[in-house]
Design an enzyme around this catalytic site. Structure first.
Site, PDB file in Angstrom:
ATOM      1  N   HIS A   1     -14.616  18.526 -10.208  1.00 19.01           N
ATOM      2  CA  HIS A   1     -16.369  18.546  -9.223  1.00 19.01           C
ATOM      3  C   HIS A   1     -16.255  19.552  -8.889  1.00 19.01           C
ATOM      4  O   HIS A   1     -16.515  20.175  -7.396  1.00 19.01           O
ATOM      5  CB  HIS A   1     -15.208  17.616  -8.376  1.00 19.01           C
ATOM      6  CG  HIS A   1     -15.653  16.421  -8.366  1.00 19.01           C
ATOM      7  ND1 HIS A   1     -16.992  15.429  -8.395  1.00 19.01           N
ATOM      8  CD2 HIS A   1     -15.067  14.880  -8.766  1.00 19.01           C
ATOM      9  CE1 HIS A   1     -16.562  14.224  -9.270  1.00 19.01           C
ATOM     10  NE2 HIS A   1     -15.939  14.428  -9.038  1.00 19.01           N
TER      11      HIS A   1
ATOM     12  N   SER B   1     -25.069   5.329 -36.454  1.00 17.69           N
ATOM     13  CA  SER B   1     -23.266   5.964 -35.039  1.00 17.69           C
ATOM     14  C   SER B   1     -22.456   4.878 -36.168  1.00 17.69           C
ATOM     15  O   SER B   1     -22.613   3.480 -36.257  1.00 17.69           O
ATOM     16  CB  SER B   1     -23.641   5.323 -33.785  1.00 17.69           C
ATOM     17  OG  SER B   1     -22.301   5.141 -32.752  1.00 17.69           O
TER      18      SER B   1
ATOM     19  N   GLY C   1     -15.897   6.987 -22.923  1.00 21.63           N
ATOM     20  CA  GLY C   1     -16.064   7.362 -21.136  1.00 21.63           C
ATOM     21  C   GLY C   1     -14.527   6.832 -20.778  1.00 21.63           C
ATOM     22  O   GLY C   1     -14.661   6.258 -20.178  1.00 21.63           O
TER      23      GLY C   1
ATOM     24  N   GLY D   1     -13.340   9.683 -20.115  1.00 18.23           N
ATOM     25  CA  GLY D   1     -13.003  10.772 -19.759  1.00 18.23           C
ATOM     26  C   GLY D   1     -12.789  12.202 -20.731  1.00 18.23           C
ATOM     27  O   GLY D   1     -12.307  13.256 -19.978  1.00 18.23           O
TER      28      GLY D   1
ATOM     29  N   SER E   1     -14.844  13.486 -22.805  1.00 13.21           N
ATOM     30  CA  SER E   1     -16.535  13.916 -22.851  1.00 13.21           C
ATOM     31  C   SER E   1     -16.839  13.489 -23.956  1.00 13.21           C
ATOM     32  O   SER E   1     -17.432  14.451 -25.360  1.00 13.21           O
ATOM     33  CB  SER E   1     -16.450  15.376 -22.957  1.00 13.21           C
ATOM     34  OG  SER E   1     -17.611  15.473 -22.344  1.00 13.21           O
TER      35      SER E   1
ATOM     36  N   SER F   1     -18.967  12.360 -25.022  1.00 14.51           N
ATOM     37  CA  SER F   1     -20.552  12.211 -24.026  1.00 14.51           C
ATOM     38  C   SER F   1     -21.212  13.731 -25.041  1.00 14.51           C
ATOM     39  O   SER F   1     -22.272  14.229 -25.916  1.00 14.51           O
ATOM     40  CB  SER F   1     -21.281  12.429 -22.823  1.00 14.51           C
ATOM     41  OG  SER F   1     -20.864  13.289 -22.468  1.00 14.51           O
TER      42      SER F   1
ATOM     43  N   GLU G   1     -28.387  15.311 -21.118  1.00 19.20           N
ATOM     44  CA  GLU G   1     -27.711  14.419 -20.552  1.00 19.20           C
ATOM     45  C   GLU G   1     -28.137  13.700 -18.739  1.00 19.20           C
ATOM     46  O   GLU G   1     -27.717  13.413 -18.421  1.00 19.20           O
ATOM     47  CB  GLU G   1     -25.875  14.925 -20.188  1.00 19.20           C
ATOM     48  CG  GLU G   1     -25.014  13.827 -19.809  1.00 19.20           C
ATOM     49  CD  GLU G   1     -23.610  13.540 -20.485  1.00 19.20           C
ATOM     50  OE1 GLU G   1     -23.589  14.640 -21.390  1.00 19.20           O
ATOM     51  OE2 GLU G   1     -23.080  13.071 -19.166  1.00 19.20           O
TER      52      GLU G   1
ATOM     53  N   ASP H   1     -18.451  20.064 -19.637  1.00 24.29           N
ATOM     54  CA  ASP H   1     -18.497  19.792 -20.835  1.00 24.29           C
ATOM     55  C   ASP H   1     -18.880  20.481 -21.702  1.00 24.29           C
ATOM     56  O   ASP H   1     -18.301  20.357 -23.229  1.00 24.29           O
ATOM     57  CB  ASP H   1     -18.633  18.203 -21.050  1.00 24.29           C
ATOM     58  CG  ASP H   1     -17.666  17.343 -19.737  1.00 24.29           C
ATOM     59  OD1 ASP H   1     -17.010  17.923 -19.259  1.00 24.29           O
ATOM     60  OD2 ASP H   1     -17.956  16.212 -19.443  1.00 24.29           O
TER      61      ASP H   1
ATOM     62  N   TYR I   1     -19.579   9.350  -7.869  1.00 22.10           N
ATOM     63  CA  TYR I   1     -19.411  10.496  -8.177  1.00 22.10           C
ATOM     64  C   TYR I   1     -20.873  10.934  -7.469  1.00 22.10           C
ATOM     65  O   TYR I   1     -20.732  12.077  -6.851  1.00 22.10           O
ATOM     66  CB  TYR I   1     -19.940  10.719  -9.826  1.00 22.10           C
ATOM     67  CG  TYR I   1     -20.311  12.015 -10.887  1.00 22.10           C
ATOM     68  CD1 TYR I   1     -19.404  12.517 -10.718  1.00 22.10           C
ATOM     69  CD2 TYR I   1     -21.227  12.351 -10.849  1.00 22.10           C
ATOM     70  CE1 TYR I   1     -18.769  13.842 -11.744  1.00 22.10           C
ATOM     71  CE2 TYR I   1     -21.204  13.854 -11.091  1.00 22.10           C
ATOM     72  CZ  TYR I   1     -20.311  14.484 -11.584  1.00 22.10           C
ATOM     73  OH  TYR I   1     -19.898  15.442 -12.034  1.00 22.10           O
TER      74      TYR I   1
HETATM   75  P1  ADP Z   1     -17.221  10.000 -22.026  1.00 21.95           P
HETATM   76  O1  ADP Z   1     -17.725  11.347 -22.251  1.00 21.95           O
HETATM   77  O2  ADP Z   1     -16.336  10.438 -20.903  1.00 21.95           O
HETATM   78  O3  ADP Z   1     -16.214   9.751 -23.145  1.00 21.95           O
HETATM   79  P2  ADP Z   1     -18.994   9.099 -20.944  1.00 21.95           P
HETATM   80  O4  ADP Z   1     -19.419   7.511 -20.297  1.00 21.95           O
HETATM   81  O5  ADP Z   1     -20.294   9.979 -20.274  1.00 21.95           O
HETATM   82  O6  ADP Z   1     -17.771   9.083 -21.061  1.00 21.95           O
HETATM   83  O7  ADP Z   1     -19.859   9.081 -22.452  1.00 21.95           O
HETATM   84  C1  ADP Z   1     -19.685   8.165 -23.496  1.00 21.95           C
HETATM   85  C2  ADP Z   1     -20.893   7.532 -23.698  1.00 21.95           C
HETATM   86  O8  ADP Z   1     -20.840   8.653 -24.891  1.00 21.95           O
HETATM   87  C3  ADP Z   1     -20.949   6.203 -25.359  1.00 21.95           C
HETATM   88  O9  ADP Z   1     -20.689   5.172 -24.001  1.00 21.95           O
HETATM   89  C4  ADP Z   1     -21.836   6.701 -26.357  1.00 21.95           C
HETATM   90  O10 ADP Z   1     -22.969   6.111 -25.247  1.00 21.95           O
HETATM   91  C5  ADP Z   1     -22.029   8.279 -26.422  1.00 21.95           C
HETATM   92  N1  ADP Z   1     -21.265   8.580 -27.656  1.00 21.95           N
HETATM   93  C6  ADP Z   1     -20.188   9.261 -28.288  1.00 21.95           C
HETATM   94  N2  ADP Z   1     -19.721   9.170 -28.755  1.00 21.95           N
HETATM   95  C7  ADP Z   1     -19.948   8.629 -29.346  1.00 21.95           C
HETATM   96  C8  ADP Z   1     -20.547   8.125 -30.774  1.00 21.95           C
HETATM   97  N3  ADP Z   1     -19.860   8.761 -31.793  1.00 21.95           N
HETATM   98  N4  ADP Z   1     -21.917   7.175 -32.179  1.00 21.95           N
HETATM   99  C9  ADP Z   1     -22.604   6.628 -30.300  1.00 21.95           C
HETATM  100  N5  ADP Z   1     -22.512   7.131 -29.011  1.00 21.95           N
HETATM  101  C10 ADP Z   1     -21.494   7.375 -28.335  1.00 21.95           C
HETATM  102 MG    MG Z   2     -18.997  12.267 -20.710  1.00 20.91          MG
END
Ligand code: ADP
Ligand code: MG
Length: 383
Positions: free
Chosen positions: A34, A67, A121, A123, A125, A127, A159, A171, A220
């Site tokens: 943070h 995906s 999801g 942590g 990343s 995303s 994002e 990230d 957050y």
């Molecule tokens: P983190 O970044 O900690 O994993 P986030 O909530 O920020 O958690 O991001 C997770 C989200 O990113 C997933 O729920 C999905 O929507 C998206 N995502 C990540 N990787 C993929 C993938 N390979 N295919 C589709 N969506 C994905």
């Molecule tokens: Mg994330």
């Protein structure tokens, strides 16, 4: 391990064209939580979990994204992409495409397959990893090669504004600039950075608590608000404090009493965390693992007590790690309220450490944690 050859073949079979393939890593933050949106310091490492993106051009004006993780496909006219992610996974790749096009990159219609092995999801990343992999893929079709810093910022913007998650730059930056066997100290305001080598005899052990408390998203935003509230109070006395990263512990001593108690503690976490993070990079660069471990322990305590972003399971996981032989340092990593802990462990003890940690955590919580032994890895690249 992701199977690039199989992934490429499946894309070719599904879309009838040989793709170009890119990979972008997930990450683990060793210290600096943070602090990013306060303009401060973080020290993540890219890990050997990542997301593959295979891309091939289309001639029907469409963007199709498949995906393999969700076994789902979305299809849109490139000129008619939705205006926001709508809470769907496709918001991450589509957001990147929209933002790249708005920024003037001539991304043509395409088919994209993605597949990741970053736990979603948790942590670590996933995303940023899907965003940056998508960005490299789309930019390759646009025949553009902007600086990595710009790619990181564009993915962050996707994002923030398209998905609607108010993340900082960490990230996306580490996915763009990480290096094998190194952690990266990032100044989140200037985007200046330096690499600190992780010695060969140190293992990265990531422990997934398997919980993610429902309050995580909302809290957050609340923490960000509290940090901003405290910053404003300090700024009213010292206008040069633009972001909390400009403030010192002295400022808090002088004016902290004007803040509500919770705001004071949030600010104290961020200000001391910045100091710890820079000190941790120095300790790592100097090979002083004892110091590094002490700083990680102090960072966890501050995250738990002052920032109040830990949870019972994460505290249990860190406490269990601290009792095991071979540990250098352990703390909760990521946005808080669950997710993963990061453990630096002497390599010759890492295997036994991982299995004992799993057993101890299960004995205390009844939860079967996933424990990942990771390796600090390279930035996103073509494969
Ligand atoms: P983190 O970044 O900690 O994993 P986030 O909530 O920020 O958690 O991001 C997770 C989200 O990113 C997933 O729920 C999905 O929507 C998206 N995502 C990540 N990787 C993929 C993938 N390979 N295919 C589709 N969506 C994905
Ligand atoms: Mg994330």
């Amino acid at each position: 391990m992701l199977d690039v050859t199989g992934f490429k073949k499946r894309h070719a079979h599904r879309f009838g064209a040989d793709p170009a393939v890119f990979v972008a890593p997930g990450r683990v933050n060793l210290i600096g939580e943070h602090t990013d949106y306060a303009g401060g310091f973080v020290m993540p490492a890219a890990i050997d979990f990542g997301t593959l993106a295979a891309i091939s051009p289309r001639n029907d004006g469409r963007v199709i994204v498949w995906s393999e993780n969700f076994h789902e496909q979305v299809s849109h006219q490139i000129e008619g992409l939705p205006k926001n992610g709508g809470g769907h996974w496709s918001g991450y790749p589509l957001g990147v495409v929209r933002i790249l096009r708005e920024a003037g990159f001539a991304v043509p219609p395409f088919s994209l397959s993605v597949q990741g092995d970053v736990p979603l999801g948790a942590g670590l990343s996933s995303s940023a990893s899907i965003e940056v992999a998508t960005a490299l893929a789309a930019l390759s079709l646009a025949q553009a090669d902007p600086p990595r810093e710009e790619i990181a910022r564009l993915c962050q913007r996707a994002e923030n504004v398209y998905v609607g998650a108010s993340c900082g730059i960490m990230d996306q930056f580490i996915a763009c600039r990480g290096a094998e066997n190194h952690a990266l100290l990032l100044d989140c305001r200037s985007l200046g950075y330096r690499l600190a080598p992780i010695p060969e005899n140190v293992s990265l052990v990531i422990a997934n608590t398997m919980v993610r408390h429902a309050i995580a998203g909302g809290e957050y935003g609340i923490r960000r608000g509290e940090v901003e509230e405290g910053t404003e109070i300090l700024r009213s006395h010292r206008p040069e404090i633009q972001l909390l990263r400009d403030a010192t512990t002295k400022d808090l001593e002088l004016w902290g009493a004007e803040m509500p108690e919770n705001v004071l503690r949030r600010c104290r976490h961020v200000i001391t965390e910045n100091l710890r993070t820079v000190a941790a990079a120095d300790a790592l660069a100097a090979g002083n693992l004892k110091k590094l471990g002490d700083l990680m322990a102090a960072a966890h305590a501050s995250y738990r007590d002052d920032f109040e972003a830990s949870c019972e399971e994460a505290d249990t996981m860190v406490g269990a790690a601290q009792r095991l032989p071979g540990l250098i340092g352990a703390r909760l990593t990521g946005g808080g309220f669950g997710g993963c802990t990061v453990n630096l462990v002497h390599a010759d003890r890492a295997e036994a450490f991982a299995s004992r940690l799993h057993n101890d955590y299960r004995a205390r919580t009844g939860i079967d944690a996933e424990i990942y032994r990771c390796h600090a890895s390279a930035a996103a690249h073509a494969v």
